[in-house]
Design a protein around this motif. Sequence first.
Motif, PDB file in Angstrom:
ATOM      1  N   LYS A 487      23.676  68.386 -10.735  1.00  0.00           N
ATOM      2  CA  LYS A 487      25.119  68.181 -10.543  1.00  0.00           C
ATOM      3  C   LYS A 487      25.382  66.739 -10.129  1.00  0.00           C
ATOM      4  O   LYS A 487      24.655  66.158  -9.339  1.00  0.00           O
ATOM      5  CB  LYS A 487      25.640  69.141  -9.469  1.00  0.00           C
ATOM      6  N   GLY A 488      26.454  66.179 -10.654  1.00  0.00           N
ATOM      7  CA  GLY A 488      26.891  64.848 -10.253  1.00  0.00           C
ATOM      8  C   GLY A 488      26.418  63.751 -11.172  1.00  0.00           C
ATOM      9  O   GLY A 488      25.642  63.960 -12.112  1.00  0.00           O
ATOM     10  N   TYR A 489      26.907  62.563 -10.915  1.00  0.00           N
ATOM     11  CA  TYR A 489      26.550  61.370 -11.675  1.00  0.00           C
ATOM     12  C   TYR A 489      25.515  60.552 -10.906  1.00  0.00           C
ATOM     13  O   TYR A 489      25.531  60.509  -9.674  1.00  0.00           O
ATOM     14  CB  TYR A 489      27.778  60.502 -11.920  1.00  0.00           C
ATOM     15  N   GLU A 490      24.672  59.826 -11.663  1.00  0.00           N
ATOM     16  CA  GLU A 490      23.706  58.917 -11.056  1.00  0.00           C
ATOM     17  C   GLU A 490      24.074  57.474 -11.369  1.00  0.00           C
ATOM     18  O   GLU A 490      24.310  57.107 -12.529  1.00  0.00           O
ATOM     19  CB  GLU A 490      22.294  59.182 -11.583  1.00  0.00           C
ATOM     20  N   CYS A 491      24.092  56.658 -10.332  1.00  0.00           N
ATOM     21  CA  CYS A 491      24.300  55.219 -10.469  1.00  0.00           C
ATOM     22  C   CYS A 491      22.925  54.564 -10.376  1.00  0.00           C
ATOM     23  O   CYS A 491      22.251  54.658  -9.345  1.00  0.00           O
ATOM     24  CB  CYS A 491      25.223  54.706  -9.369  1.00  0.00           C
ATOM     25  N   GLN A 492      22.530  53.903 -11.440  1.00  0.00           N
ATOM     26  CA  GLN A 492      21.159  53.459 -11.600  1.00  0.00           C
ATOM     27  C   GLN A 492      20.781  52.297 -10.682  1.00  0.00           C
ATOM     28  O   GLN A 492      21.589  51.392 -10.413  1.00  0.00           O
ATOM     29  CB  GLN A 492      20.931  53.063 -13.057  1.00  0.00           C
ATOM     30  N   VAL A 493      19.534  52.332 -10.176  1.00  0.00           N
ATOM     31  CA  VAL A 493      18.918  51.239  -9.420  1.00  0.00           C
ATOM     32  C   VAL A 493      17.590  50.913 -10.091  1.00  0.00           C
ATOM     33  O   VAL A 493      16.635  51.680 -10.026  1.00  0.00           O
ATOM     34  CB  VAL A 493      18.685  51.634  -7.951  1.00  0.00           C
ATOM     35  N   GLN A 510      27.484  55.187 -19.044  1.00  0.00           N
ATOM     36  CA  GLN A 510      27.872  53.796 -19.257  1.00  0.00           C
ATOM     37  C   GLN A 510      26.725  52.954 -18.699  1.00  0.00           C
ATOM     38  O   GLN A 510      26.706  52.592 -17.523  1.00  0.00           O
ATOM     39  CB  GLN A 510      29.178  53.471 -18.531  1.00  0.00           C
ATOM     40  N   ASP A 511      25.760  52.678 -19.548  1.00  0.00           N
ATOM     41  CA  ASP A 511      24.533  52.030 -19.089  1.00  0.00           C
ATOM     42  C   ASP A 511      24.621  50.512 -19.131  1.00  0.00           C
ATOM     43  O   ASP A 511      25.327  49.929 -19.960  1.00  0.00           O
ATOM     44  CB  ASP A 511      23.353  52.482 -19.959  1.00  0.00           C
ATOM     45  N   VAL A 512      23.893  49.886 -18.211  1.00  0.00           N
ATOM     46  CA  VAL A 512      23.621  48.451 -18.268  1.00  0.00           C
ATOM     47  C   VAL A 512      22.239  48.320 -18.892  1.00  0.00           C
ATOM     48  O   VAL A 512      21.234  48.711 -18.283  1.00  0.00           O
ATOM     49  CB  VAL A 512      23.649  47.826 -16.855  1.00  0.00           C
ATOM     50  N   VAL A 545      30.525  48.756 -14.321  1.00  0.00           N
ATOM     51  CA  VAL A 545      31.101  49.967 -14.928  1.00  0.00           C
ATOM     52  C   VAL A 545      32.557  50.086 -14.493  1.00  0.00           C
ATOM     53  O   VAL A 545      32.873  49.938 -13.307  1.00  0.00           O
ATOM     54  CB  VAL A 545      30.339  51.241 -14.494  1.00  0.00           C
ATOM     55  N   ASP A 546      33.424  50.338 -15.457  1.00  0.00           N
ATOM     56  CA  ASP A 546      34.822  50.684 -15.199  1.00  0.00           C
ATOM     57  C   ASP A 546      35.191  51.696 -16.273  1.00  0.00           C
ATOM     58  O   ASP A 546      35.576  51.344 -17.383  1.00  0.00           O
ATOM     59  CB  ASP A 546      35.722  49.451 -15.260  1.00  0.00           C
ATOM     60  N   TRP A 547      35.049  52.957 -15.932  1.00  0.00           N
ATOM     61  CA  TRP A 547      35.087  54.031 -16.928  1.00  0.00           C
ATOM     62  C   TRP A 547      35.903  55.198 -16.412  1.00  0.00           C
ATOM     63  O   TRP A 547      35.821  55.549 -15.229  1.00  0.00           O
ATOM     64  CB  TRP A 547      33.652  54.483 -17.230  1.00  0.00           C
TER      65      TRP A 547
END
Length: 809
Positions: A487-493, A510-512, A545-547
Amino acid sequence: MLKKTTLGLLTCCLITVCSAAADDGGWITLFDGTKGLEGWKASENEGTFRVEDGKLIVHGKRSHLFYTGPVNGGTFRNFEFRADVMTMPKANSGIYFHTAYQETDWPAKGYECQVNTTHSDRRKTGGLYGVQDVIDDAPSKDGEWFHYYIKVVGKHVTIKVDGRTTVNWIEPEGWSRGGRKIDSGTFAIQGHDPESVIHYRNIQVKPLPDTADDGWVSLFDGTKGLEGWRASENEGTFRVEDGKLIVHGRRSHLFYTGPVNGADFKNFEFRADVLTHPKANSGIYFHTAYQEKGWPNKGYECQVNTTHSDRKKTGGLYDVQDVMDNAPSTDGKWFHYYIKVVGKHITIQIDDRTTVNWIEPEGWDRGGRRIDRGTFAIQGHDPDSIIHYKNIMVKPLPDDASDGWVSLFDGTKGLEGWRASENQGTFRVDDGKLIVHGKRSHLFYTGSVNGGAFKDFEFQAQVLTMPKANSGIYFHTEYQETDWPAKGYECQVNSTHSDRRKTGGLYAVQDVMDNAPSKDGEWFHYYIKVVGKRIVITIDGKTTVDWTEPDDWDRGGRKISAGTFAIQGHDPDSIIHFRNIMVKPLDPIKVVVVTGGHDFEHGPFFKLFQGYDDITYVEAAQKDHSELFEDISGWDYDVIVLYNMTQNISPRRQENFKTLLRDKGVGLVALHHAQGAFPDWDEYRKIIGAKYPLKDQTIDGVAFKTGTYKHDVDLTVRIADRNHPITRGLSDFDIHDETYKGVWFAKDNHVLLTTAHETSDKTIGWMRPNYGKARVCFFQGGHDSKAYANPNFREIVVRSIRWSASRLN
C-alpha cells in the motif's frame, strides 16, 4: 445584474469538487503565443518582435515591447511576474518593470532585470541592472529554457532564476536615480541589438494589492554606515565601503542594536548576501546578546566558511547541524543566506538550497546554545579572513507563530514511535542519525503524531547515501510484517545503485531516470508534499516530481488514500543515513460555496478560492433553494460561503442552518447578492446583518422601498477599520463592480468597508457579532470577473474565509 432566477423544486444538491492545487492561484497570462502580440506595443523598429510557434522571438535593432493590454489596466505596483526565457549565444535582453511606453531609446522609467548569458556585458542574467548586478557568472545557459521570476512588494525587489535567488534588495530611503525607482507602471521586453536572439514564452503576472507589505525590513543597506550596529572588541574589523559591510581584522562581533523590533527577535526570517574570500571564516549569530569580548556565549551561530581550514562549512548550524567539508558557497561569488526560526524549528538555506532543517529537541541543554530570543551579530573571526555582506534584512514574525512542523525522528529517542518489519536489525540510531543497513526491512511510523495517519501533508528529511545504496520513503502506507509494502507510494532514494530509477522519483510512476540529483557521501534535502491527488517531490529545492493522480488511476494499493510513512531497507549492500525527519500535517479549511438563484461568471468566480494550500472547496449549487441544509448529520465543512439568491428555506433547514453556526461554530462569509436570499426568513437578515428589499416593505417598523442597483460602477472602497485581521494593512482601493442602495443594515454591524459613491449605501463590508459560536461577515462586492480579478477583493475574500474559520486572529 441583480437578477432572480426561478428554480424548480428538485431533491438533490449538485456538488462540484474543486482542487485548489490544480489552478492558477491568481496568475494571469500576458503572453501565451496564441494571440500574436495583442496587448503589447513595440517602440522603434517594430520588426524586432515576432511570434513563432507559440514563442516571442526577439531579434533585430533596438526596440522595446511594452505591455499595454487590459490586465490591471496595464499598470502594476506590487506583483509577481514569471516567464520562461532562452538566450542564444552572445545575446542581450532585459525585462523592465514600473516602466512606461516611449517611442525611442532605452526606457527612462523603471528597473531592468537583466537577461544575458554570454554577451560581452559583464552584467548577467538575474541582476537588477546597474543596481544589484550578477557579475560574470550567469545562472542561465544558452540554448536552454530557464525560469525568470520577479516579485515587488513595497520597496522590496526579489529576482529568482530557476528558483535560485539572485537579487534580494530593498530600495533605500532617499534613493535618487531619476526614473530608476519603485513606482508603478507596466512591463517591457528589451530588444538590445541586431546580433541578439532571445525567446520568451509563458509570460504571466500575479497582481498584488497596492498596499501589500511583505514584512521585510532592512537592517543594513550600505547607505548609513554602521548606524544601528555596535562592535565589540577590535571595532576596526568592520567598515562600510561601496554599500558593502567589509569584515577584516582581529576577532570582533558586530551586534544589531537598532530600532527594528527593539533589536529583540524570537521568530523571524533573515536574509543577507555574502561573499567570502579564500580561507575566510565568519558567522551569523541569532538569539544572541551584546558582549564586550570573546565568542558570544548566547545564541546559535550559522556558519560562513567556504575554504577555511575548519571543516564546518557555510550553511551549517555550528556544532549542532554542521555542513562538513563540502561548502555550498564559492569564494569570490555572492551567495544568498537565509535563516528562519519559528518556535523551535530552524531552517537555513544557501542559494535556496536547504542545508539545515532541524527542530531543537525537548530537554536540549547546551547552555546558551538554545532557542530563546535576542539580536543578530556578524562575526569577524581572524585577521586573515575577509568577508563581504550586503542587503541584510529581517522579517519579524509573531512570538506565538507556529509553522506546523512536527518531528518524527530527531535522533534523541532511539526508534521510539517507529516499528520495523522483518529483519529489525537493519535499523539503528547512531550519533543522532538513523542508519539503514541490513537485509530487507521497512521501518513504519507508528507514533502519536496525527494518530499515525496522514492524508495531506508536507514531509522533510535529510538523507545521505553511500555508494550503490538503494532505499525509499513510503507514504500512505501501512504496517506489514514481510515483503515490500503493498500500500502507498514510494519516493525513491538512490544515487548510484544499479537500478536506473534514481533519487527524487515517484517509483514506477514518475521516475527520475539515470541522472540522480543527489551525490553519495553528501547530505541532501528530501521534500514531499501531497495535497488532494497532487504529489510534489523536491531534492535540494529542485522539483523532480509534480504529478496529479488521474481519476481513473488503477494500480492496486499504489494510489492516493491515507496512511503512515515508512523508510525502506533495501538490501545488505545498501547503507543510507536519515536525520531530521519531520512532517507538517495539512488540515485545509473546508469551504462549501453555496450558489443558485442568480447568474454569475462561474470560472472567474471560483478562481477566488483557488491557489491556496490551506483552502479546499466544493460548490453546492442549490436546485431546491436550500437542500444543502436538509440533513447535516454528515456535515464536514468549516466555512459556508453564500453566493446564492435562492428564496425558500423550510423550517427544518432553517434550524439546521442555525445549528451549524450557533452550536457547531461553522464560519459564514456572505457575498454580494446573498443579501437578497431567503427574503421571508426574518432570522436570516439578523444572521448576516443586512437585507436587500426585493419589494416595498416594512422592516423593524421602518418603510423600505425596493432596493436599487447599478452595474459597471468605478468606485473607491475605503477601509473603515484598519486594525481588523480581514483589513489590516490594506489601504483604500478602486474597484469596478455593481453597487446597491436602499439596503437594511443591522445596527450592531462592525463596519470594515465603506464607499462615498452616490449609487451605493455607505456601508459595503462588515462583520457581525458572533452568532453563537460562529464568526460571520458580509461583503457586498463581487458582481463579475472584473471584480473577482481585483487583487484587493481577492485578498479580502480569502482573509474572510480564514478569519471565519478562526485561522486569522
